[in-house]
Enzyme design. Structure first.
Site, short mmCIF file in Angstrom:
data_model
loop_
_atom_site.label_atom_id
_atom_site.label_comp_id
_atom_site.label_asym_id
_atom_site.label_seq_id
_atom_site.Cartn_x
_atom_site.Cartn_y
_atom_site.Cartn_z
N ASN A 49 0.68 -3.68 -15.67
CA ASN A 49 0.88 -3.64 -16.90
C ASN A 49 -0.41 -4.62 -17.75
O ASN A 49 -0.12 -5.09 -18.99
CB ASN A 49 2.04 -4.14 -17.61
CG ASN A 49 3.22 -3.38 -17.15
OD1 ASN A 49 2.91 -2.40 -16.27
ND2 ASN A 49 4.51 -3.48 -17.45
N LYS A 62 1.49 -9.52 -0.80
CA LYS A 62 1.44 -8.67 -1.72
C LYS A 62 2.49 -7.61 -1.59
O LYS A 62 2.60 -6.86 -0.49
CB LYS A 62 0.29 -8.27 -2.09
CG LYS A 62 0.10 -7.45 -3.16
CD LYS A 62 -1.41 -7.21 -3.56
CE LYS A 62 -1.75 -6.59 -4.76
NZ LYS A 62 -1.15 -5.28 -5.26
N HIS A 81 3.60 -6.60 -7.34
CA HIS A 81 3.58 -5.52 -8.10
C HIS A 81 4.52 -4.62 -8.45
O HIS A 81 5.09 -3.79 -7.44
CB HIS A 81 2.40 -4.37 -7.45
CG HIS A 81 1.93 -3.32 -7.97
ND1 HIS A 81 0.67 -2.40 -7.68
CD2 HIS A 81 2.22 -2.88 -9.32
CE1 HIS A 81 0.85 -1.71 -8.39
NE2 HIS A 81 1.64 -1.86 -9.69
N CYS A 88 0.86 -1.26 0.04
CA CYS A 88 -0.06 -0.02 -0.08
C CYS A 88 0.81 1.28 -0.08
O CYS A 88 1.54 1.44 0.98
CB CYS A 88 -1.04 -0.13 1.28
SG CYS A 88 -2.03 1.47 1.20
N GLU A 101 -7.45 -2.46 -11.78
CA GLU A 101 -7.78 -1.30 -12.34
C GLU A 101 -8.59 -1.80 -13.42
O GLU A 101 -9.74 -1.28 -14.02
CB GLU A 101 -6.69 -0.28 -12.68
CG GLU A 101 -7.11 0.98 -13.14
CD GLU A 101 -7.86 1.97 -11.77
OE1 GLU A 101 -8.34 3.10 -12.18
OE2 GLU A 101 -7.28 1.66 -10.66
#
Length: 357
Positions: free
Chosen positions: A212, A146, A177, A105, A235
């Site tokens: 991506n 993550k 990520h 985050c 997203e």
């Protein structure tokens, strides 16, 4: 422990990872979905907060037709205290298939609270190891993490080293990520897929690639290049929740009505603001350049409940698009084209904003 299918994952997203949306993406190819990041202190100390999120985690279609899409589910937690994180995880572990520790985050409140992506510096690695170890040795379900790229002059190598420490501490899989933490720009630059590939090369546990992806072809390309065990998408699913199906982009009204249908079957799970945002994103994804789109944004913000959103889509939005209004309550009906006379009337009534999709 048996791991869930990690092939196609719906990412944790603030106020957008509600059960109806998770189930919608699962209908169309997602093999696993995450909840949004939950606050462990609130899960322990705030009974209302716990009950709200338990209802979301346990939600399923009462008719049974969507029960298979409610699970598997991973609950994501943040935090920097092993005891608190484990105690919170125990509140939800019997209702999910994994607990994920958020180490990515980038938001300002994460910096202030010293959690998420602000635990990636080497000085905090022993703390992170202790949290992951406590989770993996204390919980009934797998522990995952993550992460983002570690701050370093050699981020790829440093992140790979960090990943090895997470594996040793007991993480069952790691999602990368592959961008740096930035409170002001969450997706600054392209994700570094070379870093994902490097992490995959050094870990024996599954590695998930995040970043991506705009189309299903991007998913294929990403997995082929990185050799990752799965792809996580956030997203892009907000615009196209059918992305993992590999098919055509859905009609924005049809997919919005399908989402609303799940919301109706799971009342009081998704907040009105959450529902409005999802529907706006579905429509925006394909129609943001249409002359009528600003009117739609204003109209959906004025809706007071799901039924008003439903009526807005079936009547005004379809007519703005040059389609016939759909009967209320018939999600499955095809939208019919307007007759020549109706086309003229629609042009007049929308100030020449008539455009076919």
């Amino acid at each position: 422990m048996t791991l869930p299918d990690l092939t196609y994952i719906t990412a944790p997203m603030v106020d957008q990872s509600d059960a109806p949306f998770r189930m919608l993406t699962r209908r169309y190819g997602a093999t696993l979905a995450y909840t949004q990041m939950l606050d462990p202190d609130k899960l322990i100390d705030d009974r209302e907060y716990l009950q709200v999120h338990l209802r979301d985690i346990q939600a399923y279609n009462a008719s049974g037709s969507d029960a298979a899409y409610a699970r598997p589910i991973v609950v994501q937690l943040c935090g920097n205290d092993p005891e608190v994180v484990v105690k919170a995880a125990r509140q939800v572990q019997t209702h999910c298939d994994g607990i994920d520790l958020n180490l990515g985050c980038p938001q300002e409140h994460a910096r202030e609270g010293h959690f998420g992506g602000y635990l990636l510096g080497k000085k905090d690695w022993p703390l992170v190891q202790s949290i992951v170890s406590a989770m993996s040795h204390s919980l009934l379900v797998p522990t995952s993490t993550k992460i983002r790229l570690c701050p370093s002059s050699t981020p790829t190598a440093t992140t790979a080293t960090f990943g090895g420490l997470l594996e040793h501490a007991g993480a069952s899989w790691v999602t990368l990520h592959a961008r740096h933490v930035s409170a002001k720009r969450r997706r600054q630059g392209a994700a570094d897929l070379d870093a994902v590939r490097a992490l995959k090369e050094v870990l024996s546990i599954p590695v998930i690639s995040n970043g991506n992806v705009h189309t299903f072809e991007d998913v294929r390309t990403n997995l082929e290049y990185t050799q990752a065990d799965g792809a996580m998408v956030g997203e892009s699913l907000l615009g196209n929740p059918m992305l993992f199906s590999g098919g055509d982009v859905p009609d924005p009204v049809h997919i919005s009505l399908e989402y609303l249908g799940i919301c109706k079957q799971l009342p009081d799970i998704a907040h009105l603001k959450t529902v409005q945002t999802h529907v706006r994103r579905f429509v925006e994804f394909q129609c943001s350049r249409r002359p009528w789109y600003p009117k739609f944004r204003a109209a959906i913000n004025d809706c007071h409940n799901i039924h008003e959103i439903d009526a807005l889509l079936r009547r005004k939005v379809n007519r703005w698009r040059g389609k016939a209004a759909k009967p209320l309550g018939d999600e499955g009906d095809e939208v019919e084209e307007l007759s020549d006379k109706e086309e003229v009337e629609t042009r007049d009534n929308t100030e020449h904003a008539y455009i076919y999709e």
